[in-house]
Structures are given as structure tokens and as C-alpha cells.
Write a protein that holds these residues in place. Structure first.
Motif, PDB file in Angstrom:
ATOM      1  N   SER A 261      22.755  66.974  18.499  1.00  0.00           N
ATOM      2  CA  SER A 261      23.193  66.059  19.544  1.00  0.00           C
ATOM      3  C   SER A 261      24.239  66.676  20.456  1.00  0.00           C
ATOM      4  CB  SER A 261      23.771  64.791  18.907  1.00  0.00           C
ATOM      5  OG  SER A 261      24.415  63.986  19.868  1.00  0.00           O
TER       6      SER A 261
ATOM      7  N   VAL B 260      18.712  61.083  31.350  1.00  0.00           N
ATOM      8  CA  VAL B 260      18.903  60.354  30.106  1.00  0.00           C
ATOM      9  C   VAL B 260      19.590  59.031  30.424  1.00  0.00           C
ATOM     10  CG1 VAL B 260      21.088  61.532  29.593  1.00  0.00           C
ATOM     11  CG2 VAL B 260      19.823  60.446  27.749  1.00  0.00           C
TER      12      VAL B 260
ATOM     13  N   ILE C 199      20.570  56.783  22.912  1.00  0.00           N
ATOM     14  CA  ILE C 199      19.584  57.295  23.862  1.00  0.00           C
ATOM     15  C   ILE C 199      18.519  56.230  24.090  1.00  0.00           C
ATOM     16  CG2 ILE C 199      18.037  59.184  24.425  1.00  0.00           C
ATOM     17  CD1 ILE C 199      21.021  59.969  23.998  1.00  0.00           C
TER      18      ILE C 199
ATOM     19  N   ASP D  82      21.785  59.412  18.288  1.00  0.00           N
ATOM     20  CA  ASP D  82      20.508  59.169  18.963  1.00  0.00           C
ATOM     21  C   ASP D  82      20.244  57.695  19.239  1.00  0.00           C
ATOM     22  OD1 ASP D  82      20.156  58.613  16.264  1.00  0.00           O
ATOM     23  OD2 ASP D  82      18.263  59.704  16.089  1.00  0.00           O
TER      24      ASP D  82
ATOM     25  N   LEU E  34      21.805  56.178  28.822  1.00  0.00           N
ATOM     26  CA  LEU E  34      22.696  55.978  27.689  1.00  0.00           C
ATOM     27  C   LEU E  34      23.085  54.514  27.546  1.00  0.00           C
ATOM     28  CD1 LEU E  34      25.179  58.975  28.097  1.00  0.00           C
ATOM     29  CD2 LEU E  34      23.320  58.773  26.439  1.00  0.00           C
TER      30      LEU E  34
ATOM     31  N   GLY F  72      19.869  64.789  32.307  1.00  0.00           N
ATOM     32  CA  GLY F  72      19.587  65.161  30.923  1.00  0.00           C
ATOM     33  C   GLY F  72      20.515  66.276  30.459  1.00  0.00           C
TER      34      GLY F  72
ATOM     35  N   ASN G 167      17.642  63.154  21.234  1.00  0.00           N
ATOM     36  CA  ASN G 167      19.084  63.148  21.464  1.00  0.00           C
ATOM     37  C   ASN G 167      19.456  63.342  22.931  1.00  0.00           C
ATOM     38  OD1 ASN G 167      20.843  63.013  18.866  1.00  0.00           O
ATOM     39  ND2 ASN G 167      19.079  64.262  18.281  1.00  0.00           N
ATOM     40  N   GLY G 168      18.463  63.271  23.825  1.00  0.00           N
ATOM     41  CA  GLY G 168      18.748  63.300  25.248  1.00  0.00           C
ATOM     42  C   GLY G 168      18.819  64.674  25.877  1.00  0.00           C
TER      43      GLY G 168
ATOM     44  N   THR H  15      17.240  67.819  27.614  1.00  0.00           N
ATOM     45  CA  THR H  15      16.042  68.084  28.400  1.00  0.00           C
ATOM     46  C   THR H  15      15.871  69.555  28.775  1.00  0.00           C
ATOM     47  OG1 THR H  15      17.271  67.478  30.406  1.00  0.00           O
ATOM     48  CG2 THR H  15      15.945  65.757  29.354  1.00  0.00           C
TER      49      THR H  15
ATOM     50  N   VAL I  75      14.579  58.857  27.910  1.00  0.00           N
ATOM     51  CA  VAL I  75      14.697  60.229  28.386  1.00  0.00           C
ATOM     52  C   VAL I  75      13.533  60.488  29.334  1.00  0.00           C
ATOM     53  CG1 VAL I  75      14.790  62.673  27.769  1.00  0.00           C
ATOM     54  CG2 VAL I  75      15.769  60.966  26.214  1.00  0.00           C
TER      55      VAL I  75
END
Length: 428
Positions: free
Chosen positions: A327, A381, A417, A414, A383, A69, A125-126, A128, A420
Motif C-alpha cells: 500500500s 484513484v 480504495i 485497501d 479515496l 493513481g 491498493n490504488g 496504477t 481505481v
């Protein structure tokens, strides 16, 4: 007892620092990652992990990229609602937009609403892990940590301290800054995945007495981080020199008050003098690069290649809301663009490392977050490397993983993503 989880896809793990020779060889790809009790239990082939954990729930992500993340090392969550405000440089930005908005955080209900909104936007938006400035109001810290804890996040934050050059209702004192920060630190530091950062906004808004008080607090709690701003704009530096005429440079305004150290996070650090660069490298303080902010409010170009060559520790950040995006993908893209203007094209491996392992190391948390290796906290994350038609048609021509990832870094948002995971639990 939590159920084992297996994620399949292209699992990326960094094996070494990517700023040496051959950045493309700094990471390896595996087919699956096993999550157990909130941590990375194993990384390997799908067959090996399903044999090891036959009862695991499997999430099959095909050729999607699974990475650690994102770690955002410098944000202002109270500026969420005023992001993308027009037409100001730093000092006017503070007076026109930031300070009026921060006054609203005297209301705990408003603070809680914005904290929840901010963390939901960044998770989407990933991101963490975040490191946030709050406002001078202790309730703004409580709101942020409460929202982060409810989401299981690893998060760092602190009460912003200012005792001059701001509206009267946003000023504390040297004494109250120490007392409030200490009380908040004792309340939140080390609770679940939360950490406290001692937070003087920057030298222009703190008297020497306040900086001294916060330096004393840091000396009393050296396991905490300390975050502030440094050399963001040239007119800011001139202002600092007028306020601290005996200091040799901007950094010395912190150094003389006990606010220089390896656990210090120095946001922006664009226009550094040679002595400042030498001292920061010597003590191991972290420079936090905020590329979308630096261009949006006209601060200047951070020279990543030069700072890395000097041996600086560097993290990456959105700097919401001076930064123009929540992001970290967009932030990586902006770092690449600034690198090009500075004469260095950052490799996709270097960009991803900065947004994950690099920022984690800047926070002195590289042993816990920022990479997919056994024993690390399971913040991940997933992707989608073909999230839009434009990205899909470009990534389809890729011959290797970095060429496939780069279009998502440069054009992704986003929509890229897919999932997550926070502490081994699915958050998105």
C-alpha cells in the motif's frame, strides 16, 4: 469509440511543488473530472462538465477524494510471496529469502502467476504505475510486462543482472546481461504503456565488466530508465568499498561505468556522502525513498528535508518485499513517521505529492501521469475518507481537505480504495 466518463467528488490537482512555502496551497479542489479516450479531458464543476459532455456516464462519489493513481517507483515483484519474512538485514535477507525465491522464476508459469498476483494486489491498493525489478530470467520480464499490458497499466521493469555474489543459478555474465537486456528492451520498450529499465541489482552483485556493459547499453538507449540500489545499509557500503577499492564512494562504482544520469533511479540512498549528494543533484538522478523497507530491515532513516533542500529529485516506493506493505497509503504513513524521527513533519500535501506527481517526475513521466490536469493519462484513484469507523470519526472533525485526508494516510488500507481507473477504464 469510448464513452465519456465523469467522476464527481473532491478532485485534487497539484498546481505547484508542495515543498516551498505553504504546502496546503499547492493543490486545488474541483467538483468533477471528465475522462475521454483514456485521458483527462477537463476538470471543473459538475454542471460545466455535464453540459460539455451530456452523454457521459457519471460516477457520483459524494465527498470522496479523487486523486491521481499512486506511482510506486521501486518494487521487486518476484518478492511478492515472501513479503514480511522475519528477522534479517539486507545481505542475510538476500541469501535467506530473496535468492531462493528468485530461483523459482526460471519457471515461466510461476513467474506469470506471481506477476498477476502482484499487480492485482497493488491495483487493489490504488497503485496504477509501478517500477519493478524482475529476476535474471528473461521469462520473468516477459511475465511482468504481459500481465501489466493486459491490465492497461503504465509500467516499467527490467531483467535484474548479477554476475557474482549470488547462487550460481542466478548468475549471468557481462555479455549475457547486455544481450538479454537489449533483446528485452527491443521487445517491450515503448509497447503500449510499457517502458524498459536497465537493471544492475547493485554493485556487489555485478563485476566492473558487467556494469561497463550495462552502461554501454544505457548510452545506446538513453531514453530508457536505469534502476539500481545505492547506500541502503552501512555494512553494504563497507562491502562495496572492499569490492571497488579504487572508487571514492559507492556512487562512483556506477559513475565510472556510465550508470549515473538524470534517468537513473537510485533506490534507498540513505547513507550518502557529500560528494555523492552533490553529484546526484548535479545530474538530476532520482533518489527513491522506501520507508517501510528501511525500517523493516533496519537500514536507517532517509532525511527527506535535507535531500529536498539540496535540490534532489525524490520518489516514493513500497520496495515490495523488503518493504512490508503493498500500500502506498502505508508507505506515505511510514514516510511521515521517518520524517518525524528526522525532525521534519511532512505535510499531507507533500506526502500525497511524493506518491503521485513526485514519483512520476522521478520517472521522467510527470508530463503523462501523477496529476489530474487536462491531457494527462487518466489513471485515478477514488479515496473513501471515512473507510473505517476510526478514520470516519477523525475525518468528521476536519476543517479542510488535508486534515480530512491525513487520517486515511496514517490509518488507511485497501478499504479506502473505492475505485481505481487505469487509462480511463475502471479497474477496481
Amino acid at each position: 469509440m469510448q464513452t465519456d466518463i465523469i467522476l464527481t467528488g473532491q478532485v485534487l490537482s497539484f498546481d505547484r511543488w508542495p515543498f516551498g512555502d505553504s504546502p496546503a496551497d499547492s493543490a486545488t479542489l474541483s467538483g468533477a473530472v471528465l475522462l475521454r479516450q483514456g485521458r483527462i479531458a477537463d476538470v471543473g464543476t459538475v454542471a460545466a462538465l455535464t453540459q460539455k459532455a451530456p452523454d457521459a456516464i457519471v460516477h457520483n462519489h459524494g465527498d470522496a477524494l479523487i486523486t491521481a493513481g499512486f506511482v510506486d517507483a521501486h518494487v521487486h515483484y518476484p518478492q511478492t510471496a515472501m513479503i514480511a519474512s522475519w528477522g534479517k538485514r539486507l545481505i542475510d535477507w538476500l541469501n535467506s529469502y530473496t535468492f531462493p525465491e528468485e530461483l523459482r522464476f526460471a519457471d515461466p508459469i510461476y513467474a506469470a502467476r506471481i506477476a498477476g498476483r502482484y499487480l492485482d494486489l497493488t491495483l487493489a491498493n490504488g497503485t496504477t504505475t509501478v517500477v519493478s525489478y524482475c529476476t535474471i530470467h528473461p521469462a520473468s520480464v516477459d511475465a511482468f510486462f504481459t500481465a501489466a499490458r493486459s491490465r492497461g497499466l503504465r509500467a516499467v521493469a527490467g531483467k535484474t543482472c548479477m554476475d557474482r555474489n549470488a547462487p550460481a543459478d542466478l548468475l549471468d555474465t557481462a555479455r549475457s546481461a547486455y544481450d538479454d537486456s537489449k533483446a528485452l528492451l527491443e521487445k517491450w520498450h515503448g509497447v503500449d504503456r510499457l517502458s524498459y529499465a536497465i537493471t544492475p541489482r547493485f554493485s556487489p552483485t555485478s563485476t566492473p565488466a558487467q556494469l561497463e556493459a550495462l552502461g554501454t547499453l544505457w548510452a545506446e538507449h538513453p531514453d530508457c530508465l536505469m534502476q539500481t540500489h545505492l547506500s541502503e545499509q552501512t555494512d553494504e557500503i563497507a562491502w562495496v568499498k572492499s569490492l571497488y577499492p579504487t572508487a571514492r564512494d559507492y556512487l562512483e562504482t556506477y559513475e565510472m561505468h556510465g550508470l549515473l544520469g538524470a534517468r537513473g533511479l537510485y533506490g534507498h540512498a540513505i547513507h550518502l556522502e557529500p560528494r555523492e549528494r552533490d553529484r546526484l543533484a548535479e545530474v538530476g538522478g532520482a533518489l527513491i525513498h522506501c520507508p517501510t523497507s528501511n525500517t523493516f530491515i533496519g537500514s536507517g532513516l532517509f532525511d527527506m528535508a535535507a535531500r529536498i533542500t539540496e535540490g534532489q529529485r525524490v520518489g516514493l516506493a513500497t520496495d515490495t518485499g523488503g518493504g512490508s506493505s503493498f500500500s502506498m497509503l502505508r508507505t506515505m504513513a511510514a514516510a511521515y513517521e521517518i520524517g518525524q524521527l528526522s525532525g521534519t513533519a511532512l505535510h499531507p500535501a507533500q506526502l500525497l505529492w511524493l506518491a503521485t506527481a513526485g514519483s512520476a517526475q522521478a520517472l521522467q513521466m510527470g508530463d503523462r501521469i501523477g496529476n489530474i490536469t487536462v491531457g494527462m493519462e487518466a489513471d485515478l484513484v477514488v479515496l473513501d475518507l471515512a473507510s473505517t469507523p476510526a478514520i470516519a470519526q477523525r475525518s468528521a472533525r476536519a476543517g479542510e481537505i488535508w486534515e480530512a485526508l491525513f487520517p486515511t494516510i496514517m490509518m488507511g488500507d485497501d478499504r479506502a480504495i473505492r475505485q481505481v481507473w487505469v487509462g480511463g477504464k475502471q479497474a477496481i
